[in-house]
Design a protein around this motif. Sequence first.
Motif, short mmCIF file in Angstrom:
data_model
loop_
_atom_site.label_atom_id
_atom_site.label_comp_id
_atom_site.label_asym_id
_atom_site.label_seq_id
_atom_site.Cartn_x
_atom_site.Cartn_y
_atom_site.Cartn_z
N ALA A 20 38.58 37.92 29.03
CA ALA A 20 39.87 37.32 29.03
C ALA A 20 40.12 37.14 30.61
O ALA A 20 40.78 36.28 31.02
CB ALA A 20 40.93 38.18 28.49
N LYS A 21 39.74 38.18 31.39
CA LYS A 21 39.88 38.00 32.88
C LYS A 21 38.69 37.41 33.71
O LYS A 21 38.77 37.35 34.85
CB LYS A 21 40.09 39.34 33.35
N PHE A 22 37.76 36.60 32.79
CA PHE A 22 36.58 36.32 33.32
C PHE A 22 36.96 35.31 34.17
O PHE A 22 36.30 35.16 35.63
CB PHE A 22 35.72 35.85 32.51
N PRO A 23 37.79 34.17 34.24
CA PRO A 23 38.25 33.34 35.23
C PRO A 23 38.61 33.76 36.45
O PRO A 23 38.23 33.04 37.55
CB PRO A 23 39.26 32.34 34.63
N THR A 24 39.30 34.87 36.55
CA THR A 24 39.84 35.25 37.83
C THR A 24 38.65 35.80 38.56
O THR A 24 38.69 35.51 39.74
CB THR A 24 41.00 36.44 37.67
N ASP A 25 37.74 36.66 37.88
CA ASP A 25 36.49 37.29 38.69
C ASP A 25 35.65 35.92 39.07
O ASP A 25 35.29 36.16 40.14
CB ASP A 25 35.83 38.17 37.50
N TYR A 26 35.35 35.11 38.26
CA TYR A 26 34.62 33.82 38.67
C TYR A 26 35.11 33.17 39.92
O TYR A 26 34.51 32.93 40.79
CB TYR A 26 34.49 32.99 37.33
N ASN A 27 36.48 32.76 39.54
CA ASN A 27 37.14 32.07 40.93
C ASN A 27 36.98 32.91 42.30
O ASN A 27 36.77 31.94 43.28
CB ASN A 27 38.58 31.63 40.58
N TRP A 28 37.12 34.12 42.15
CA TRP A 28 37.20 34.86 43.32
C TRP A 28 35.70 34.79 43.89
O TRP A 28 35.55 34.59 45.29
CB TRP A 28 37.66 36.31 43.36
N HIS A 29 34.61 34.99 43.06
CA HIS A 29 33.34 35.06 43.64
C HIS A 29 32.93 33.69 43.92
O HIS A 29 32.15 33.66 44.97
CB HIS A 29 32.47 35.52 42.56
N LEU A 30 33.35 32.69 43.24
CA LEU A 30 33.15 31.31 43.61
C LEU A 30 33.69 30.88 45.15
O LEU A 30 32.96 30.43 46.29
CB LEU A 30 33.67 30.16 42.97
N GLY A 31 34.98 31.64 45.44
CA GLY A 31 35.44 31.48 46.72
C GLY A 31 34.35 31.97 47.65
O GLY A 31 34.36 31.73 48.93
N ILE A 32 34.23 33.27 47.61
CA ILE A 32 33.34 34.15 48.37
C ILE A 32 32.05 33.33 48.84
O ILE A 32 31.45 33.23 49.73
CB ILE A 32 32.99 35.47 47.91
N LEU A 33 31.29 32.88 47.62
CA LEU A 33 30.04 32.13 47.69
C LEU A 33 30.37 31.04 48.62
O LEU A 33 29.48 30.78 49.67
CB LEU A 33 29.80 31.66 46.21
N ASN A 34 31.38 30.20 48.52
CA ASN A 34 31.69 29.12 49.46
C ASN A 34 31.86 29.46 50.85
O ASN A 34 31.60 28.79 51.76
CB ASN A 34 32.97 28.17 48.89
#
Length: 185
Positions: free
Chosen positions: A131-145
């Motif tokens: 249920a919290k996966f989108p928040t984790d994913y978006n944060w990591h995507l931001g760091i990757l970018n």
Amino acid sequence: MKQDEIVKILLNKFKSVELSEESYRISNLGKFLEIQNCHFICEHPYIFKEICSNEYDEKWYEDNYFPIISKQLPKCIELLCDEPDTRRAILVLADRECYDKNDFICTEYVQLFLNGNHIKYIVNMRSSDIAKFPTDYNWHLGILNKIKNELEDKMGKIYIKDPIEWNAGSLHIYENDIKKIFKNI
């Protein structure tokens, strides 16, 4: 619905490795379903729109996760520039003192690889709540970018090789979220 049917439906949402029956369980309290030692690739974070909020609490991550990696980021980027074949480009979030705290940080570390001008980003988590996966994913995507952009400033065009890869010791979903997802089945 039986436990194995729920697991099959969940795994179809991810591009996941096959799991044996020993890989998942219902918790002793019957409060959640857990898939242990799960590796998956996800191209977008909102795979369970029934339970996942579109709200991304960037401030929470900036206040809690970013201070942990902010000193590591320049060194990680420098290492990738100086040694593009390195296996040591990691951002460590786990805290050695975690046993003294009530709340363990979920992301243990991130590992990055450069293959030519393609960057690969792999997340390794102790525990991941679907249920919290989108928040984790978006944060990591931001760091990757952020890393990608800084590498491009120093090395020229960099491409993201694949979607983010995820390794979770425990990928789990709580009973109330299972009911929301499977109410129509």
